[in-house]
Design an enzyme around this catalytic site. Structure first.
Site, PDB file in Angstrom:
ATOM      1  N   HIS A 136      -7.063 -12.795  13.063  1.00 32.87           N
ATOM      2  CA  HIS A 136      -6.400 -11.567  12.622  1.00 32.87           C
ATOM      3  C   HIS A 136      -5.888 -10.757  13.805  1.00 32.87           C
ATOM      4  CE1 HIS A 136      -5.607 -10.031   8.655  1.00 32.87           C
ATOM      5  NE2 HIS A 136      -5.762  -8.791   9.079  1.00 32.87           N
ATOM      6  N   HIS A 186       2.503  -6.301   3.208  1.00 34.62           N
ATOM      7  CA  HIS A 186       1.724  -5.135   2.792  1.00 34.62           C
ATOM      8  C   HIS A 186       2.343  -4.521   1.535  1.00 34.62           C
ATOM      9  CE1 HIS A 186      -0.033  -4.334   7.076  1.00 34.62           C
ATOM     10  NE2 HIS A 186      -0.698  -5.258   6.417  1.00 34.62           N
ATOM     11  N   LYS A 235      -2.100 -12.008  -0.304  1.00 35.41           N
ATOM     12  CA  LYS A 235      -3.072 -11.295  -1.129  1.00 35.41           C
ATOM     13  C   LYS A 235      -2.463 -10.962  -2.484  1.00 35.41           C
ATOM     14  CE  LYS A 235      -6.100  -9.112   2.297  1.00 35.41           C
ATOM     15  NZ  LYS A 235      -6.614  -7.819   2.817  1.00 35.41           N
ATOM     16  N   TYR A 255      -0.037   0.679  12.642  1.00 40.13           N
ATOM     17  CA  TYR A 255       0.532   0.093  13.856  1.00 40.13           C
ATOM     18  C   TYR A 255       1.377   1.099  14.631  1.00 40.13           C
ATOM     19  CZ  TYR A 255      -1.222  -4.236  11.948  1.00 40.13           C
ATOM     20  OH  TYR A 255      -2.059  -5.206  11.456  1.00 40.13           O
ATOM     21  N   ARG A 301      -2.369 -11.617  14.262  1.00 37.57           N
ATOM     22  CA  ARG A 301      -1.549 -10.923  13.261  1.00 37.57           C
ATOM     23  C   ARG A 301      -1.306  -9.477  13.695  1.00 37.57           C
ATOM     24  NH1 ARG A 301      -0.092 -10.698   7.677  1.00 37.57           N
ATOM     25  NH2 ARG A 301      -0.764  -8.810   6.575  1.00 37.57           N
ATOM     26  N   ARG A 353      -1.856 -14.349   7.867  1.00 37.39           N
ATOM     27  CA  ARG A 353      -3.310 -14.250   7.719  1.00 37.39           C
ATOM     28  C   ARG A 353      -3.888 -15.650   7.881  1.00 37.39           C
ATOM     29  NH1 ARG A 353      -1.128 -11.206   3.329  1.00 37.39           N
ATOM     30  NH2 ARG A 353      -1.638  -8.963   3.435  1.00 37.39           N
TER      31      ARG A 353
END
Length: 336
Positions: free
Chosen positions: A278, A304, A209, A313, A281, A178
């Site tokens: 992004h 994630h 995150k 994806y 990414r 990120r």
């Protein structure tokens, strides 16, 4: 003969009631919400106050059937699902606060949801465009074949700037970071560093995150670009920050500076689309999944928390396969 003046209160509701003003003060002072969030909630409260005014309803007399009707009206007026969700979140928080203050005994917004928004697929670059961006080099100022604009631009950009940009692009595409993770990297590992690069181990240690740390592999092309950048960074005047990636002023690069720089690089490389951090990414994840088919590994690399976030994806992968099928299979093509 001119028409009589329309009473002001017939055009718009009067000023927000004191309870809404107090709640906004609470959000600003006690909750310390960001200005942008306060502005969005302010819009939500103006909508609520307007609905109450139109129906001659006191703020504390609102019931769930009112909120459901107003939600439907907002949707019919063209307000998007995300904006409606933000509006309902503001109203829900307001009535929760009113309940704590003793003004209401139930939250009329509880359990009421916004219309579902379609989830757009993330935009990823084709492999050839991602590679073209990573391998792009500014024109040599002495190259007679280069356009005057390209030669002038290359002469104006110092070698350290070109090396920094290449290292950032390679690292974004190589490791799927990120933008905040990339910009949070320091030159050296330390207890205070949000992240750093282990060149010997070919790994990037980042803070993702939810303040979750993870380690991701760094490819050989990215490692080479990083070594070139670090050599030039060490030769610069004493930087003002421990950041791995610095601005012209020697300070940690900002997200806006990164976005603007990547946009310029994509234009210089001749890419036909707007590129943002992004997107690299997304490209990393999509291309890795196309090659490996290992969804769990991609989930771990991206950091994630839920596999469902990564599954988007697989849709990109199917979209790619469908395009190949449509272009190549003789029975897929429609007859003119």
């Amino acid at each position: 003969m001119s028409a009589p003046d329309t009473p002001r209160d017939a055009l718009a509701p009067p000023a927000p009631p004191p309870l809404i003003v107090r709640h906004l003060d609470h959000l600003r002072i006690q909750r310390r919400l960001a200005e942008r969030t306060l502005a969005m909630y302010g819009d939500a409260f103006r909508r609520l106050h307007a609905f109450c005014h139109q129906e001659g309803l006191d703020l504390v007399a609102v019931r769930p059937h009112h909120v459901r009707g107003w939600t439907a009206r907002l949707h019919a007026q063209g307000l998007g699902p995300r904006s409606i969700a933000i509006t309902l979140a503001g109203w829900r928080g307001l009535y929760k606060w009113l309940g704590r203050e003793g003004w209401v005994h139930l939250n009329p917004v509880e359990g009421i949801k916004a219309p579902k928004a379609p989830k757009p697929l993330p935009k990823a670059l084709p492999v050839d465009q991602a590679v073209a961006l990573a391998e792009h080099r500014p024109a040599d100022p002495s190259d007679t074949a280069a356009s005057p604009a390209a030669a002038t631009r290359a002469a104006r950009e110092a070698p350290w700037l070109q090396a920094r940009d290449r290292a950032m692009v390679e690292l974004l595409y190589s490791s799927g970071l990120r933008s905040a993770e990339l910009l949070g990297l320091d030159v050296h590992a330390s207890p205070h560093a949000a992240g750093w690069i282990d060149l010997a181990g070919a790994e990037a240690h980042v803070l993702g995150k939810g303040s979750k740390r993870r380690s991701v592999p760094v490819g050989q092309a990215a490692l080479a670009a990083l070594r070139t950048w670090l050599d030039l960074r060490a030769a610069l005047s004493p930087p003002q920050d421990d950041a791995l990636f610095l601005s012209r002023l020697g300070r940690r690069l900002t997200p806006v500076q990164l976005r603007n720089r990547l946009k310029q690089l994509a234009q210089q490389a001749g890419l036909p689309t707007h590129v943002h951090p992004h997107m690299l990414r997304h490209s990393f994840a999509s291309h890795l999944l196309q090659s490996s088919g290992d969804l769990r590994a991609v989930q771990e690399l991206l950091g994630h928390a839920h596999i469902g976030t990564t599954q988007v994806y697989t849709k990109l992968d199917f979209q790619h396969l469908a395009q190949v099928y449509d272009a190549a299979h003789p029975r897929a093509r429609r007859k003119d």
